[in-house]
Enzyme design. Structure first.
Site, PDB file in Angstrom:
ATOM      1  N   CYS A   1     -28.047  -8.682 -16.401  1.00  0.00           N
ATOM      2  CA  CYS A   1     -27.593  -8.402 -17.643  1.00  0.00           C
ATOM      3  C   CYS A   1     -28.653  -8.771 -18.830  1.00  0.00           C
ATOM      4  O   CYS A   1     -29.231  -9.930 -18.736  1.00  0.00           O
ATOM      5  CB  CYS A   1     -26.166  -9.119 -17.749  1.00  0.00           C
ATOM      6  SG  CYS A   1     -25.538  -9.079 -19.446  1.00  0.00           S
TER       7      CYS A   1
ATOM      8  N   CYS B   1     -19.477 -12.065 -19.810  1.00  0.00           N
ATOM      9  CA  CYS B   1     -20.697 -12.070 -20.390  1.00  0.00           C
ATOM     10  C   CYS B   1     -20.722 -12.839 -21.814  1.00  0.00           C
ATOM     11  O   CYS B   1     -21.530 -13.893 -21.690  1.00  0.00           O
ATOM     12  CB  CYS B   1     -21.096 -10.682 -20.753  1.00  0.00           C
ATOM     13  SG  CYS B   1     -22.651 -10.469 -21.335  1.00  0.00           S
TER      14      CYS B   1
ATOM     15  N   CYS C   1     -26.758 -11.801 -20.944  1.00  0.00           N
ATOM     16  CA  CYS C   1     -26.249 -13.210 -20.291  1.00  0.00           C
ATOM     17  C   CYS C   1     -27.377 -13.507 -18.974  1.00  0.00           C
ATOM     18  O   CYS C   1     -27.167 -14.326 -18.308  1.00  0.00           O
ATOM     19  CB  CYS C   1     -24.890 -13.358 -19.978  1.00  0.00           C
ATOM     20  SG  CYS C   1     -24.366 -12.275 -18.427  1.00  0.00           S
TER      21      CYS C   1
ATOM     22  N   GLY D   1       0.853  -1.053   0.010  1.00  0.00           N
ATOM     23  CA  GLY D   1       0.119  -0.126   0.033  1.00  0.00           C
ATOM     24  C   GLY D   1       0.853   1.279   0.063  1.00  0.00           C
ATOM     25  O   GLY D   1       0.368   2.450  -0.125  1.00  0.00           O
TER      26      GLY D   1
ATOM     27  N   CYS E   1     -23.190  -6.557 -18.983  1.00  0.00           N
ATOM     28  CA  CYS E   1     -22.137  -6.764 -18.165  1.00  0.00           C
ATOM     29  C   CYS E   1     -21.065  -5.766 -18.473  1.00  0.00           C
ATOM     30  O   CYS E   1     -20.929  -5.720 -19.727  1.00  0.00           O
ATOM     31  CB  CYS E   1     -21.440  -8.035 -18.330  1.00  0.00           C
ATOM     32  SG  CYS E   1     -22.495  -9.482 -17.350  1.00  0.00           S
TER      33      CYS E   1
HETATM   34 ZN   LIG Z   1     -23.922 -10.279 -19.117  1.00  0.00          ZN
END
Ligand SMILES: [Zn+2]
Lengths: 356, 191
Positions: free
Chosen positions: A314, A345, A317, A105, A339
């Site tokens: 989505c 997707c 999909c 970090g 997506c």
């Molecule tokens: Zn999708």
């Protein structure tokens, strides 16, 4: 649709992220997107459904054939050192990377080099990838989740040309994934390295512009300023109004910018089995999160961190677990959610078709 | 004067592959990585120690070593690094005998903890299913690492090094072609 697309493609650069703005507050993100000189446009935004997107992806690149989802190793173009960078530069970046991994970090400065792409196209990420990549690697590049945007395609071609490496669009096949603004939906594993393109590495820069002061705050782990900002958000909006680049604590010690990924992706960083490397070219900083390291999104007991996602499935999909983009489907104002992760997707659509 | 043996057979790809081994080692403390690419490292340097220095050291990084004149000449020629007599002045240290005390090496500052030394130690053997119990960043539950050839007080020195986080020294242990790393975040418990 093609009319609309070329009209938007030719619009002044810098007008990015349009499709996502409906998801929540974008102050953080838009400002940072704008910080990149020249900005960048996302060809995908106006492409509509995936099938169309792919078809047009080829045309947008001067009629070249759209590369297959995976391409084997190629020959390095003559006149280039492997990976483009000279060996002195790679060594300097490699040393910075090792210290970055040893101090999770913490931002390590490095002598960023001029790259054949403008800042904002991921010169920091490219320099990190160039210093890490070898002939055995298989590279995936995504821009806001998509493998087929101009930016992602350019970077992938760049490495095919200067390192001769194999490329892929499949998350699971990649050994190195360079990303701008997303973490893939598929869980990353050991043996993979995720390289983030970072426009602004300093999580405190909006609150304290003086570098000498932010360095001191990191030295003392004095992050009160950020807590006050988040608390003011809650007082004003009833919640923490950050949907992108949501600050995290790494290893319980350093406050870190996750880069402008959606807050939805933040939990994926926590104890990720893959190594996460971050490169900021303009700001000349490198930082890292080693595997299995705690990454905690800042929050308050009575206002726990909540990753935000559009409440929809989505349209292509049917996924209800992925991060969604809202895309314009026609010039009548039609819209739908798809997506953001194109490989996720496409893979889901493929397996749905196979099942039918 | 004896002739210098070559460095990496392929300097660009040799360094790349060795860097990945070191990056993987630093990211997954205690896991052994195997290095290749140098035919004949100068005695008493093992392959991994020699390769690590060729990969990381150059004119910008002062190096301290106790490995003797032949190794020094080899490093000067192939890495082009300045050699220093004082351990505290070095970015990289390569110990083949008694290791310098960790507390005397560059620790970095609170603001710039990355300006700290990396100590490479050529040890007798490394084994990874027995020995110390390692925990910390990079380790899912625990890794085991057995090291033969470190001083008995190393775990005590290491605990002090770790307590200084974010300042501190990072260590790369090498045995012939093998290496393992201990970033300053790693906790060592003696089994
Ligand atoms: Zn999708």
């Amino acid at each position: 649709m093609s009319t609309m697309r070329s009209a938007e493609g030719g619009a002044p650069l810098g007008g990015e992220h349009r499709s996502r703005e409906s998801h929540g507050p974008t102050a953080t993100r838009s400002a940072e997107g704008g910080a990149a000189p020249g900005g960048e446009h996302r060809s995908r935004e106006s492409h509509g459904p995936t099938a169309m997107r792919s078809a047009e992806g080829g045309a947008a690149l001067g009629g070249e054939q759209r590369s297959r989802a995976s391409d084997g190793p190629t020959t390095i173009e003559a006149g280039y050192n492997f990976g483009y960078l000279d060996e002195n530069t790679k060594r300097m970046i490699r040393r910075a990377l090792l210290k970055a991994v040893a101090i999770p970090g913490h931002q390590v400065p490095f002598g960023s080099r001029e790259m054949p792409l403008p800042y904002g196209w991921g010169t920091g990420g490219i320099q990190v990838t160039a210093s890490v990549i070898g002939p055995q690697d298989r590279l995936k590049v995504i821009d806001q989740g998509a493998d087929d945007t101009t930016n992602a395609v350019s970077i992938r071609r760049f490495f095919a040309k200067v390192a001769g490496v194999a490329t892929t669009e499949h998350t699971a096949e990649a050994t190195i994934i360079q990303t701008r603004h997303r973490i893939p939906e598929v869980k990353l594993r050991e043996g993979q390295i995720l390289v983030y393109q970072v426009p602004m590495p300093e999580p405190l820069f909006r609150l304290e512009p003086r570098v000498s002061e932010t360095k001191r705050m990191h030295a003392l782990a004095d992050y009160g300023l950020m807590h006050v900002k988040l608390y003011e958000d809650i007082a004003r909006h009833g919640h923490i109004a950050i949907s992108y680049n949501y600050p995290v604590m790494v290893g319980g010690r350093y406050l870190m910018s996750p880069s402008p990924i959606p807050a939805f992706d933040n939990p994926k960083m926590h104890r990720m089995p893959a190594l996460q490397l971050f490169g900021a070219g303009r700001e000349k900083r490198i930082y890292a999160v080693p595997p299995y390291t705690s990454v905690h999104s800042l929050d308050f007991e009575d206002h726990p961190f909540q990753p935000i996602r559009a409440n929809a499935a989505c349209a292509l999909c049917g996924a209800r677990d992925s991060y969604l983009d809202e895309v314009v489907t026609d010039d009548q104002g039609g819209r739908m959610f798809v997506c953001s992760d194109t490989d996720y997707c496409n893979t889901r659509q493929g397996s749905r078709e196979a099942a039918e | 004067m004896t002739e210098l043996t070559p460095g990496f057979a392929d300097p660009v790809l040799g360094a790349q592959s060795c860097f990945r081994a070191i990056l993987e080692a630093m990211s997954r403390p205690g896991r052994l990585q195997r290095v290749a690419g140098i035919e004949q490292p100068p005695a008493p340097l093992g392959l991994a120690a020699a390769a690590a220095l060729l990969t990381l050291a150059d004119a910008d990084t002062p190096v301290w070593t106790d490995a003797g004149a032949a190794a020094e000449a080899w490093l000067r020629f192939h890495a082009g690094c300045p050699l220093v007599a004082e351990p505290r002045e070095a970015s990289f240290l390569l110990a083949t005998g008694r290791i310098p005390s960790l507390a005397t090496l560059a620790q970095g500052s609170e603001e710039e903890p990355h300006r700290s030394a990396t100590l490479i130690v050529e040890v007798k053997t490394l084994a990874e299913t027995v020995g110390w119990k390692l925990t910390g960043p990079g380790i899912e539950t625990e890794h085991r690492l057995q090291v033969a050839g470190l001083p008995a007080d190393f775990p005590r020195q290491w605990a002090a090094n770790r307590a200084g986080f974010p300042r501190g020294v990072d260590v790369v242990l090498t045995a012939g072609p093998w290496l393992a790393a201990l970033p300053r975040t790693t906790r060592i418990e003696e089994a």
